[in-house]
Design an enzyme around this catalytic site. Structure first.
Site, PDB file in Angstrom:
ATOM      1  N   ASP A   1      62.478  14.841  33.214  1.00  0.00           N
ATOM      2  CA  ASP A   1      61.345  14.972  32.305  1.00  0.00           C
ATOM      3  C   ASP A   1      60.866  16.418  32.350  1.00  0.00           C
ATOM      4  O   ASP A   1      61.168  17.148  33.286  1.00  0.00           O
ATOM      5  CB  ASP A   1      60.218  14.030  32.756  1.00  0.00           C
ATOM      6  CG  ASP A   1      59.027  14.068  31.809  1.00  0.00           C
ATOM      7  OD1 ASP A   1      59.238  14.008  30.589  1.00  0.00           O
ATOM      8  OD2 ASP A   1      57.881  14.192  32.280  1.00  0.00           O
ATOM      9  N   SER A   2      60.072  16.795  31.349  1.00  0.00           N
ATOM     10  CA  SER A   2      59.490  18.132  31.341  1.00  0.00           C
ATOM     11  C   SER A   2      58.494  18.311  32.481  1.00  0.00           C
ATOM     12  O   SER A   2      58.172  19.424  32.847  1.00  0.00           O
ATOM     13  CB  SER A   2      58.770  18.368  30.024  1.00  0.00           C
ATOM     14  OG  SER A   2      57.796  17.369  29.829  1.00  0.00           O
TER      15      SER A   2
ATOM     16  N   GLY B   1      56.905  19.875  24.874  1.00  0.00           N
ATOM     17  CA  GLY B   1      56.548  19.395  23.528  1.00  0.00           C
ATOM     18  C   GLY B   1      55.978  20.437  22.583  1.00  0.00           C
ATOM     19  O   GLY B   1      55.923  20.228  21.384  1.00  0.00           O
TER      20      GLY B   1
ATOM     21  N   CYS C   1      61.732  12.404  28.838  1.00  0.00           N
ATOM     22  CA  CYS C   1      60.878  13.231  27.987  1.00  0.00           C
ATOM     23  C   CYS C   1      61.172  12.942  26.512  1.00  0.00           C
ATOM     24  O   CYS C   1      62.322  13.043  26.068  1.00  0.00           O
ATOM     25  CB  CYS C   1      61.193  14.690  28.315  1.00  0.00           C
ATOM     26  SG  CYS C   1      60.420  15.897  27.254  1.00  0.00           S
TER      27      CYS C   1
ATOM     28  N   GLU D   1      46.409  14.446  31.891  1.00  0.00           N
ATOM     29  CA  GLU D   1      46.644  15.203  33.128  1.00  0.00           C
ATOM     30  C   GLU D   1      45.348  15.545  33.848  1.00  0.00           C
ATOM     31  O   GLU D   1      45.342  15.736  35.057  1.00  0.00           O
ATOM     32  CB  GLU D   1      47.472  16.451  32.834  1.00  0.00           C
ATOM     33  CG  GLU D   1      48.845  16.043  32.313  1.00  0.00           C
ATOM     34  CD  GLU D   1      49.937  17.066  32.509  1.00  0.00           C
ATOM     35  OE1 GLU D   1      49.612  18.252  32.669  1.00  0.00           O
ATOM     36  OE2 GLU D   1      51.108  16.667  32.492  1.00  0.00           O
TER      37      GLU D   1
ATOM     38  N   CYS E   1      55.291   9.487  23.817  1.00  0.00           N
ATOM     39  CA  CYS E   1      55.160  10.535  24.835  1.00  0.00           C
ATOM     40  C   CYS E   1      54.903   9.833  26.149  1.00  0.00           C
ATOM     41  O   CYS E   1      54.138   8.862  26.200  1.00  0.00           O
ATOM     42  CB  CYS E   1      54.013  11.478  24.479  1.00  0.00           C
ATOM     43  SG  CYS E   1      53.617  12.671  25.766  1.00  0.00           S
TER      44      CYS E   1
ATOM     45  N   HIS F   1      53.103  10.347  28.515  1.00  0.00           N
ATOM     46  CA  HIS F   1      51.725  10.276  29.004  1.00  0.00           C
ATOM     47  C   HIS F   1      50.895   9.176  28.348  1.00  0.00           C
ATOM     48  O   HIS F   1      49.897   8.733  28.900  1.00  0.00           O
ATOM     49  CB  HIS F   1      51.016  11.607  28.740  1.00  0.00           C
ATOM     50  CG  HIS F   1      51.442  12.706  29.660  1.00  0.00           C
ATOM     51  ND1 HIS F   1      52.751  13.098  29.786  1.00  0.00           N
ATOM     52  CD2 HIS F   1      50.733  13.497  30.503  1.00  0.00           C
ATOM     53  CE1 HIS F   1      52.814  14.091  30.662  1.00  0.00           C
ATOM     54  NE2 HIS F   1      51.611  14.350  31.104  1.00  0.00           N
TER      55      HIS F   1
END
Lengths: 276, 276
Positions: free
Chosen positions: B6-7, B39, B69, B149, B181, B183
């Site tokens: 993942d990023s 992104g 990701c 985050e 996404c 998140h």
């Protein structure tokens, strides 16, 4: 050339200020948009990026370097000066400290910035070294950068988030507030409104431009080495439409971004035994 | 090992889901926290990063690779399959498309994601290839990642911003919404509330885990190559306290992050004449 680097596009506020104070000098800028932001990353990583950014500028002919990024200024200045001892290196923290100390009357100063800048404690250390009586309070406001990059400069959500960021500083009674991130000057009206009219805002972009101008006046040997040219050369490590839009926002006009020819080889060296 | 990259830290939601569906298999994860996020970056840059991330996992012994990701899934899957033709590569878009098509009744699907994911138009293309009658509307919501985050999962500012993100999709009458996404699943309660109770949310983490499980069942030759082990190996290219905090948030428990030994040499090759 005057070299300026930043983790991304935000440092263009400093280019704009240098162009205003020092018209006629050629500027070369490097924005590390391929790895932006720096402010959420570790000091070690920021230092290694900052050294590469400075190398880019020197390779292209910069004679002095301005670190526009507060996170890099906070954690990487010393490493840069060690690595490039013959190059005058300017950063945004020291001139902001100087200005904040000059304008505070109650000797209570607030600083807002990225997590890297605030955790570094650099403002506290630099201010204490000059005047140990001054109280300095910092607060990391990581949400402000994405809000600015979205162009949400006056939205109600932005106002609320700015207000929240400033509460811990307001209750300390600050009379001076350092805008410790390249993006924050774009939020000046909201920040001023939420901080209160009596709080004096310090914009590091203005202060670093003054410092560079004074240095060149005092050091003709460096001044002579600088080339002339109207339009700054703006290089980035990654180019998207969104970056171009943000660049216009920061420069206040349309500007051409050039894609730097970088090789993003983040070479990974395995150091554990293979188990899979 | 099952490799997941993942990023950044967000892909741990997928590790969590794979551990739930496939307990006992050893997982190796690489989060490119030194260059996060992806992104906001260009397809070319994301592709070059994704190839390096996959190389890291393969070097450490991964036998299959899961691209956690969404931005990399959207723009780099083809390049990864070309580069590593013998490695089964899973990504988060296709299983989400499958699920969204299975649950939509009105044939109007919404997708939220980063700017890279939405601009790629991959959901529109993949869905049109299966059922051209389905309407797909995407909206980039870049502010949601920093909000997650920061741990602002239920704050009023987050609710307002989620609401704003969903308005263009709601007016189209979507009955299904892909959380495009890593998140976003953490914002499920807020997203469900703002999308409306009748909108079905598709969580790609669950869907990709099902796809991997089905693949292993159908392909014992790959299944046999996978090593066993309880605790996943979680590598990151940059390590800070904030990343550790976010990792706990995503995994729902304390987890050890290992710093990968990377050399961030973003080698810059000047290609203009020196003018300074």
């Amino acid at each position: 050339m005057i070299g300026v680097f930043d983790s991304g596009i935000g440092g263009l506020t400093i280019v704009r200020e240098i162009l205003r104070k020092l018209p006629g000098y050629r500027i070369i800028y490097f924005g590390d948009t391929a790895r932006t932001p720096y402010g959420t990353k570790s000091p070690e990583t920021i230092i290694s990026y900052a050294i590469q950014d400075a190398e880019f500028l020197l390779e292209y002919g910069a004679k002095i370097i301005v670190v526009a990024c507060h996170s890099a200024s906070s954690v990487a200045t010393e490493a840069l000066r060690e690595r490039f001892p013959d190059v005058p290196i300017f950063e945004v923290v020291s001139p902001s400290v100087k200005k904040a100390l000059a304008v505070t009357t109650k000797k209570i100063i607030g600083v807002i910035g990225t997590r890297a800048t605030i955790s570094s404690g650099i403002y506290q250390r630099k201010i204490a070294a000059i005047d140990p009586e001054v109280k300095v309070y910092g607060n990391a406001c990581p949400l402000l950068v994405p809000l600015v990059e979205e162009g949400w400069l006056k939205k109600p959500e932005t106002r609320r988030i700015v207000k929240k960021c400033l509460i811990p500083l307001k209750i300390r009674g600050i009379d001076t507030l350092v805008l410790g991130c390249t993006h924050y000057p774009l939020l000046k009206p909201v920040i001023q409104a939420k901080a209160g009219r009596r709080v004096r805002l310090v914009d590091p972009a203005e202060e670093v431009a003054i410092e560079v101008a004074e240095f060149l006046k005092a050091n003709p040997r460096f001044e002579e080495k600088l080339s002339r040219g109207d339009e700054p050369l703006i290089y980035v490590s990654d180019l998207t439409e969104a970056f171009e839009r943000v660049a216009r926002l920061f420069m206040g006009r349309r500007i051409t971004l050039l894609k730097a020819d970088c090789e993003m080889s983040h070479i990974i060296k395995p150091h554990i035994t293979k188990t899979g």
